[in-house]
Design an enzyme around this catalytic site. Structure first.
Site, PDB file in Angstrom:
ATOM      1  N   LYS A 350       0.831  -1.205   0.000  1.00 26.80           N
ATOM      2  CA  LYS A 350       0.000   0.000   0.000  1.00 26.80           C
ATOM      3  C   LYS A 350       0.866   1.255   0.000  1.00 26.80           C
ATOM      4  O   LYS A 350       0.647   2.176  -0.792  1.00 26.80           O
ATOM      5  CB  LYS A 350      -0.919  -0.039   1.227  1.00 26.80           C
ATOM      6  CG  LYS A 350      -1.912   1.103   1.328  1.00 26.80           C
ATOM      7  CD  LYS A 350      -3.108   0.712   2.173  1.00 26.80           C
ATOM      8  CE  LYS A 350      -2.819   0.670   3.654  1.00 26.80           C
ATOM      9  NZ  LYS A 350      -2.706   1.994   4.281  1.00 26.80           N
ATOM     10  N   ARG A 355       2.975   5.999  -3.194  1.00 31.01           N
ATOM     11  CA  ARG A 355       4.111   6.819  -3.604  1.00 31.01           C
ATOM     12  C   ARG A 355       4.373   6.708  -5.108  1.00 31.01           C
ATOM     13  O   ARG A 355       4.867   7.644  -5.732  1.00 31.01           O
ATOM     14  CB  ARG A 355       5.341   6.424  -2.780  1.00 31.01           C
ATOM     15  CG  ARG A 355       5.216   6.911  -1.314  1.00 31.01           C
ATOM     16  CD  ARG A 355       6.053   6.084  -0.372  1.00 31.01           C
ATOM     17  NE  ARG A 355       6.093   6.622   0.994  1.00 31.01           N
ATOM     18  CZ  ARG A 355       5.197   6.360   1.945  1.00 31.01           C
ATOM     19  NH1 ARG A 355       4.160   5.595   1.684  1.00 31.01           N
ATOM     20  NH2 ARG A 355       5.328   6.869   3.163  1.00 31.01           N
ATOM     21  N   GLY A 423      -5.352   7.780   5.406  1.00 30.90           N
ATOM     22  CA  GLY A 423      -4.512   8.743   6.120  1.00 30.90           C
ATOM     23  C   GLY A 423      -3.239   9.042   5.346  1.00 30.90           C
ATOM     24  O   GLY A 423      -2.771  10.184   5.306  1.00 30.90           O
ATOM     25  N   ARG A 451      -9.293  11.852  12.247  1.00 24.55           N
ATOM     26  CA  ARG A 451      -7.900  11.559  12.601  1.00 24.55           C
ATOM     27  C   ARG A 451      -7.058  12.834  12.623  1.00 24.55           C
ATOM     28  O   ARG A 451      -7.335  13.790  11.910  1.00 24.55           O
ATOM     29  CB  ARG A 451      -7.343  10.517  11.632  1.00 24.55           C
ATOM     30  CG  ARG A 451      -8.075   9.190  11.786  1.00 24.55           C
ATOM     31  CD  ARG A 451      -7.581   8.137  10.844  1.00 24.55           C
ATOM     32  NE  ARG A 451      -6.186   7.805  11.072  1.00 24.55           N
ATOM     33  CZ  ARG A 451      -5.461   7.045  10.240  1.00 24.55           C
ATOM     34  NH1 ARG A 451      -6.019   6.558   9.145  1.00 24.55           N
ATOM     35  NH2 ARG A 451      -4.208   6.778  10.507  1.00 24.55           N
ATOM     36  N   SER A 501       6.965   8.799  12.631  1.00 24.11           N
ATOM     37  CA  SER A 501       5.892   8.575  11.663  1.00 24.11           C
ATOM     38  C   SER A 501       6.409   8.807  10.245  1.00 24.11           C
ATOM     39  O   SER A 501       6.872   9.901   9.895  1.00 24.11           O
ATOM     40  CB  SER A 501       4.736   9.542  11.953  1.00 24.11           C
ATOM     41  OG  SER A 501       3.939   9.687  10.799  1.00 24.11           O
ATOM     42  N   GLN A 503       4.617   8.976   7.736  1.00 26.28           N
ATOM     43  CA  GLN A 503       3.706   9.887   7.035  1.00 26.28           C
ATOM     44  C   GLN A 503       4.138  11.341   7.235  1.00 26.28           C
ATOM     45  O   GLN A 503       4.139  12.132   6.285  1.00 26.28           O
ATOM     46  CB  GLN A 503       2.267   9.671   7.509  1.00 26.28           C
ATOM     47  CG  GLN A 503       1.742   8.302   7.114  1.00 26.28           C
ATOM     48  CD  GLN A 503       0.293   8.090   7.486  1.00 26.28           C
ATOM     49  OE1 GLN A 503      -0.306   8.904   8.177  1.00 26.28           O
ATOM     50  NE2 GLN A 503      -0.263   6.974   7.045  1.00 26.28           N
ATOM     51  N   ASP A 649       1.773  -1.291  11.762  1.00 22.22           N
ATOM     52  CA  ASP A 649       0.459  -1.717  11.276  1.00 22.22           C
ATOM     53  C   ASP A 649       0.138  -3.166  11.632  1.00 22.22           C
ATOM     54  O   ASP A 649      -0.977  -3.629  11.382  1.00 22.22           O
ATOM     55  CB  ASP A 649       0.387  -1.563   9.750  1.00 22.22           C
ATOM     56  CG  ASP A 649       0.364  -0.097   9.340  1.00 22.22           C
ATOM     57  OD1 ASP A 649      -0.054   0.736  10.165  1.00 22.22           O
ATOM     58  OD2 ASP A 649       0.776   0.205   8.211  1.00 22.22           O
ATOM     59  N   ARG A 680      -6.603   1.278  18.005  1.00 22.99           N
ATOM     60  CA  ARG A 680      -6.360  -0.166  17.852  1.00 22.99           C
ATOM     61  C   ARG A 680      -6.039  -0.852  19.179  1.00 22.99           C
ATOM     62  O   ARG A 680      -6.143  -2.078  19.263  1.00 22.99           O
ATOM     63  CB  ARG A 680      -5.243  -0.408  16.837  1.00 22.99           C
ATOM     64  CG  ARG A 680      -5.735  -0.155  15.422  1.00 22.99           C
ATOM     65  CD  ARG A 680      -4.707  -0.461  14.366  1.00 22.99           C
ATOM     66  NE  ARG A 680      -5.330  -0.338  13.056  1.00 22.99           N
ATOM     67  CZ  ARG A 680      -4.672  -0.141  11.930  1.00 22.99           C
ATOM     68  NH1 ARG A 680      -3.355  -0.049  11.939  1.00 22.99           N
ATOM     69  NH2 ARG A 680      -5.323  -0.055  10.777  1.00 22.99           N
ATOM     70  N   ARG A 735      -7.710  -3.621   9.483  1.00 21.77           N
ATOM     71  CA  ARG A 735      -6.757  -4.540  10.114  1.00 21.77           C
ATOM     72  C   ARG A 735      -7.361  -5.235  11.337  1.00 21.77           C
ATOM     73  O   ARG A 735      -6.967  -6.341  11.698  1.00 21.77           O
ATOM     74  CB  ARG A 735      -5.462  -3.811  10.459  1.00 21.77           C
ATOM     75  CG  ARG A 735      -4.786  -3.241   9.218  1.00 21.77           C
ATOM     76  CD  ARG A 735      -3.314  -2.955   9.411  1.00 21.77           C
ATOM     77  NE  ARG A 735      -2.842  -2.027   8.388  1.00 21.77           N
ATOM     78  CZ  ARG A 735      -2.456  -2.376   7.163  1.00 21.77           C
ATOM     79  NH1 ARG A 735      -2.489  -3.639   6.793  1.00 21.77           N
ATOM     80  NH2 ARG A 735      -2.043  -1.458   6.305  1.00 21.77           N
TER      81      ARG A 735
END
Ligand code: S3P
Length: 790
Positions: A350, A355, A423, A451, A501, A503, A649, A680, A735
């Protein structure tokens, strides 16, 4: 939403609703003027739902009235208003557009004679609104306070009383036009009526309504009539019709509608239709020229954008996933199974798929992608770049061709960019968009819009970006002001990331590509490095010094080929499946084993899992390998905090492994798990407890008391059930849903998991693959077919 079931009936179709509002009718007497398809369908829906004590109708055609009375639909009918109007508190005008003014004259007459109260609610169902208001103004000196023009956007090619269907309005929109003269109660009551017959009500001013409808309804009808006319007047028209295929049938279906009605509508909404037609003519000319010029790239771009936009808008309006809108509220029903075996290929990664679209679009030249993950999240990124004018062919079995537009070639999207549940799309795109010349708005589904986004917005502001998040908790929608309006370039910064992170890191590095000077991010722990690797693969220099990563602004990217490896985060579910179950052996082929992603392998190995890698090689700058995993006696461990970002994850499924391990497993330093697609830590703990596992939630992790028992010498002791059965709520987190599916390999009873539609965000085909290797997952799509089947 009410459910309407058809019951058998001899002549006319009668639909019996299970009414929402049986207790109190909304009206004393409803008078429907005009018993055509819409008027009669509304009458039937009012009757079936018990919405009015009495129902009367006026029509020029006596047989419809007689049938209505005979069938018990109407309490009374008349050829003129004055015969039946007394006692009405709602009048619905359901006559052709051009006849409405005469009806207003009649209504004025019965009001003046005292037969009708001056505050009676008067509404209509016409598909143009400006002319209805103009007609009312011409007849009444002062507009009645009960006048609420409305338009149910529903219809069928069949017309007339006998074509009526009580469920015609279910799941359709009704637009109500508020007038300054209308009293509030009239609007409320009309809204209640439409909602009670299954419609969704929205308000709009008349001018806007007429312009929207000119584009979305009137123009398509006009074109359909026109195409049929074009074929019919052709010399060899017989052959034309004889060989006309599905395309013609689909396109021309609406040309079977009532010509008189459309004649009236075209005149009633003349100016809006003419301007929609003018716009259409320009588009048609553009397309004509592209064909003449054989401009393949531009034509593919146009066709691809149109195809994707058609699907996209539906999802965007409904805030639902892209791939399968009908799969909302789907669930898994999983029977216990014991063993998994086989060799399988897992879908593409993913993170790398996202990207590949971003950098491929910004590159010069063409980028070919293989192994692209056709899951919701990556498709959201793909759509966003299409919306910004990039031509992307595919995806077709994981293959994409991206025609890069260069660092300054993106165009502003005409609508907010919709990120669905993703996200990664939103955070990485924020960086790219903060540096563009134009303004942008980014939004997502209900879950994504909760989020945290300030984690990227705040450092981007330090670079000089103007970016506005929503509400006190700094969520999306995000509004980003373009460089042209800010008046200067972004500035390179040194940023110490408070959390490890990928991200945030990627967002800032991407923004840094356009910034003045150097952008350096320092991460507290290593996080996935796909952005750095892919930038290098596209020829952009990235400096990595331990945990400090830097880029200089002002460079360019060169397109190339990207082979996306299988996603180790998706492979993780099957790795744990084989590890916890009896006599299992699975091989997962060509999985990405980038060291910034292999925390799952390290942690499972620390827990005594039997994992081996073979066929190790590199594709597109990323290491890949076949992973083989066999049954083992897992042991509880204290998970090293340095491995947390490398397996961020995979914790939901690691918790399943920990439950099957012998002894306690302790996770700390994983607060980030609380801000993923769900919290989670809490959501997994809830599910584990439902299945009989003893676990304790801590601020930054989870303590799980594993129920595995010691192996007997070399023998593996993993046949006894660990989990009971039960009902799990996934909180629409992909997930979570997949992790509890894996638990079924050690469950004593059936497990049902609610809200599995989001599995498509990262792992389309998960249930099929699980079944292929020996699990027993049944997918319940959650679609109620009762209406479709009626
Ligand atoms: C991702 C980074 C991770 C991960 C997400 C994908 C990425 O998020 O959870 O699924 O592609 O960069 P964080 O970097 O915010 O932990």
């Amino acid at each position: 939403m009410q459910k309407i079931n058809k019951t058998s009936n001899s002549q006319a179709q009668v639909y019996q609703a299970q009414p929402l509002i049986k207790a109190q009718p909304l009206f004393q007497q409803v008078c429907i003027i005009g018993l055509g398809l819409i008027g009669a369908s509304l009458a039937q829906a009012i009757k079936d739902n018990g919405l009015s004590k009495r129902l009367v109708a006026v029509d020029r055609y006596a047989p419809s009235l007689e049938a209505g009375i005979e069938q018990g639909l109407l309490d009374a009918g008349g050829l003129t208003l004055s015969e039946v109007i007394t006692g009405s508190d709602l009048i619905v005008i359901a006559v052709p557009v051009q006849a409405v003014e005469a009806v207003f004259v009649d209504i004025k007459g019965v009001m003046n004679s005292g037969q009708l109260a001056s505050d009676c609610i008067i509404t209509d169902v016409c598909s143009t609104k400006g002319n209805i208001i103009a007609a009312a103004k011409a007849v009444f000196t002062t507009l009645p306070i009960g006048l609420v023009p409305a338009h149910p956007i529903a219809g069928a090619e069949n017309s007339g009383y006998h074509a009526r269907r009580a469920e015609l309005f279910v799941n359709h929109s009704v637009i109500i036009c508020k007038l300054p003269t209308t009293n509030y109660m009239s609007i409320i009551k009309l809204r209640q009526l439409w909602e009670a017959v299954g419609a969704t009500v929205m308000a709009m001013d008349a001018e806007h309504h007429d312009s929207i409808l000119a584009h979305t309804s009137h123009l398509p009808h006009l074109l359909a009539f026109n195409l049929v006319e074009q074929l019919a007047s052709h010399d060899d028209n017989l052959d034309m019709f004889r060989y006309a295929a599905g395309g013609f049938r689909d396109f021309s279906r609406i040309a079977a509608s009532d010509p008189k009605m459309w004649h009236d509508i075209f005149f009633a909404n003349q100016s809006a239709i003419v301007s929609a037609l003018d716009e259409y003519s320009v588009c048609l000319q553009t397309m004509r020229q592209l064909i003449i010029d054989k401009d393949s790239t531009a034509l593919m771009g146009l066709l691809g954008r149109a195809q994707a936009a058609r699907r996209h808008f539906g999802h965007m309006l409904a805030s639902t996933p892209y791939t399968d809108i009908s799969a909302m509220s789907a669930s898994y029903v999983i029977s216990p199974s014991t063993t998994v075996t086989g060799t399988i290929a897992i879908p593409g990664d993913k993170s790398i798929s996202h990207r590949s679209i971003m950098l491929g679009s910004l590159a010069e030249g063409v980028t070919h992608v293989t192994g692209f993950l056709e899951g919701e999240d990556a498709l959201a990124t793909l759509q966003a770049f299409r919306d910004m004018g990039v031509t992307i062919e595919g995806p077709n079995k994981g293959r994409l061709t991206i025609h890069g537009v260069g660092m300054n070639g993106l165009k502003p999207s005409k609508t907010p960019l919709y990120m669905g549940n993703s996200g990664t799309s939103m955070r990485l795109l924020s960086g790219i968009l903060a540096a563009q010349a134009f303004d942008s708005v980014l939004t997502g589904d209900t879950s994504l819009n909760k989020r945290p986004m300030e984690r990227v917005a705040a450092p981007l502001r330090q670079m000089g970006a103007v970016i506005q998040s929503t509400g006190t908790s700094g969520t999306s929608p995000l509004s980003i002001t373009g460089r042209d309006n800010v008046g200067k370039l972004l500035q390179g910064i040194n940023y110490d990331m408070p959390v490890a992170s990928a991200q945030i890191k990627s967002c800032l590095l991407l923004a840094g590509l356009w910034a003045d000077g150097t952008t350096t991010v320092t991460q507290p722990e290593v996080s996935r490095d796909h952005t750095e690797r892919m930038l290098s693969a596209f020829g952009y220099e990235v400096t990595v010094d331990g945990n400090r990563i830097s880029v200089e602004g002002g460079g360019k990217l060169t397109g190339g080929d990207i082979a996306v490896p299988a996603d180790i985060s998706s492979a993780a579910f099957f790795m744990v499946a084989a590890a916890i179950s009896k006599g299992s052996e699975l091989t997962l082929t060509q999985v990405g084993v980038n060291p910034t992603r292999t925390g799952i392998i390290d942690i499972l190995k620390l827990m005594n899992a039997d994992i081996s890698l073979s066929n190790e090689t590199h594709v597109g700058g990323e290491p890949v390998a076949d992973i083989t995993i066999r049954s083992s006696n897992l042991m509880g461990i204290e998970i090293p905090e340095s491995l947390v970002p490398l397996a961020i994850d995979e914790f939901p499924v690691l918790f399943i492994a920990a439950s099957c391990a012998q002894g306690r497993t302790v996770l700390t330093g994983a607060k980030e798990l609380r801000v993923k697609e769900s919290d989670r830590i809490v959501v997994m703990a809830e599910g584990l407890q439902t299945l009989g596992i003893d676990c304790t939630v801590t601020e930054d992790g989870l303590i799980i008391e594993g129920k595995g028992i010691e192996g007997n010498g070399t023998e593996i002791n993993n046949s006894q059930p660990i989990f009971g059965g039960g009902h799990i709520v996934s909180h629409h987190d992909h997930r979570i849903a997949m992790s509890f599916t894996v638990a079924s390999l050690r469950a004593s009873q059936q497990i049902t998991i609610e809200g599995v539609e989001t599995v498509n965000t990262s792992f389309p085909g998960f249930a099929e693959l699980a079944n292929q290797i020996g699990m027993a997952v049944q997918v319940d799509s959650g679609i109620d077919n009762s209406i479709d089947n009626a």
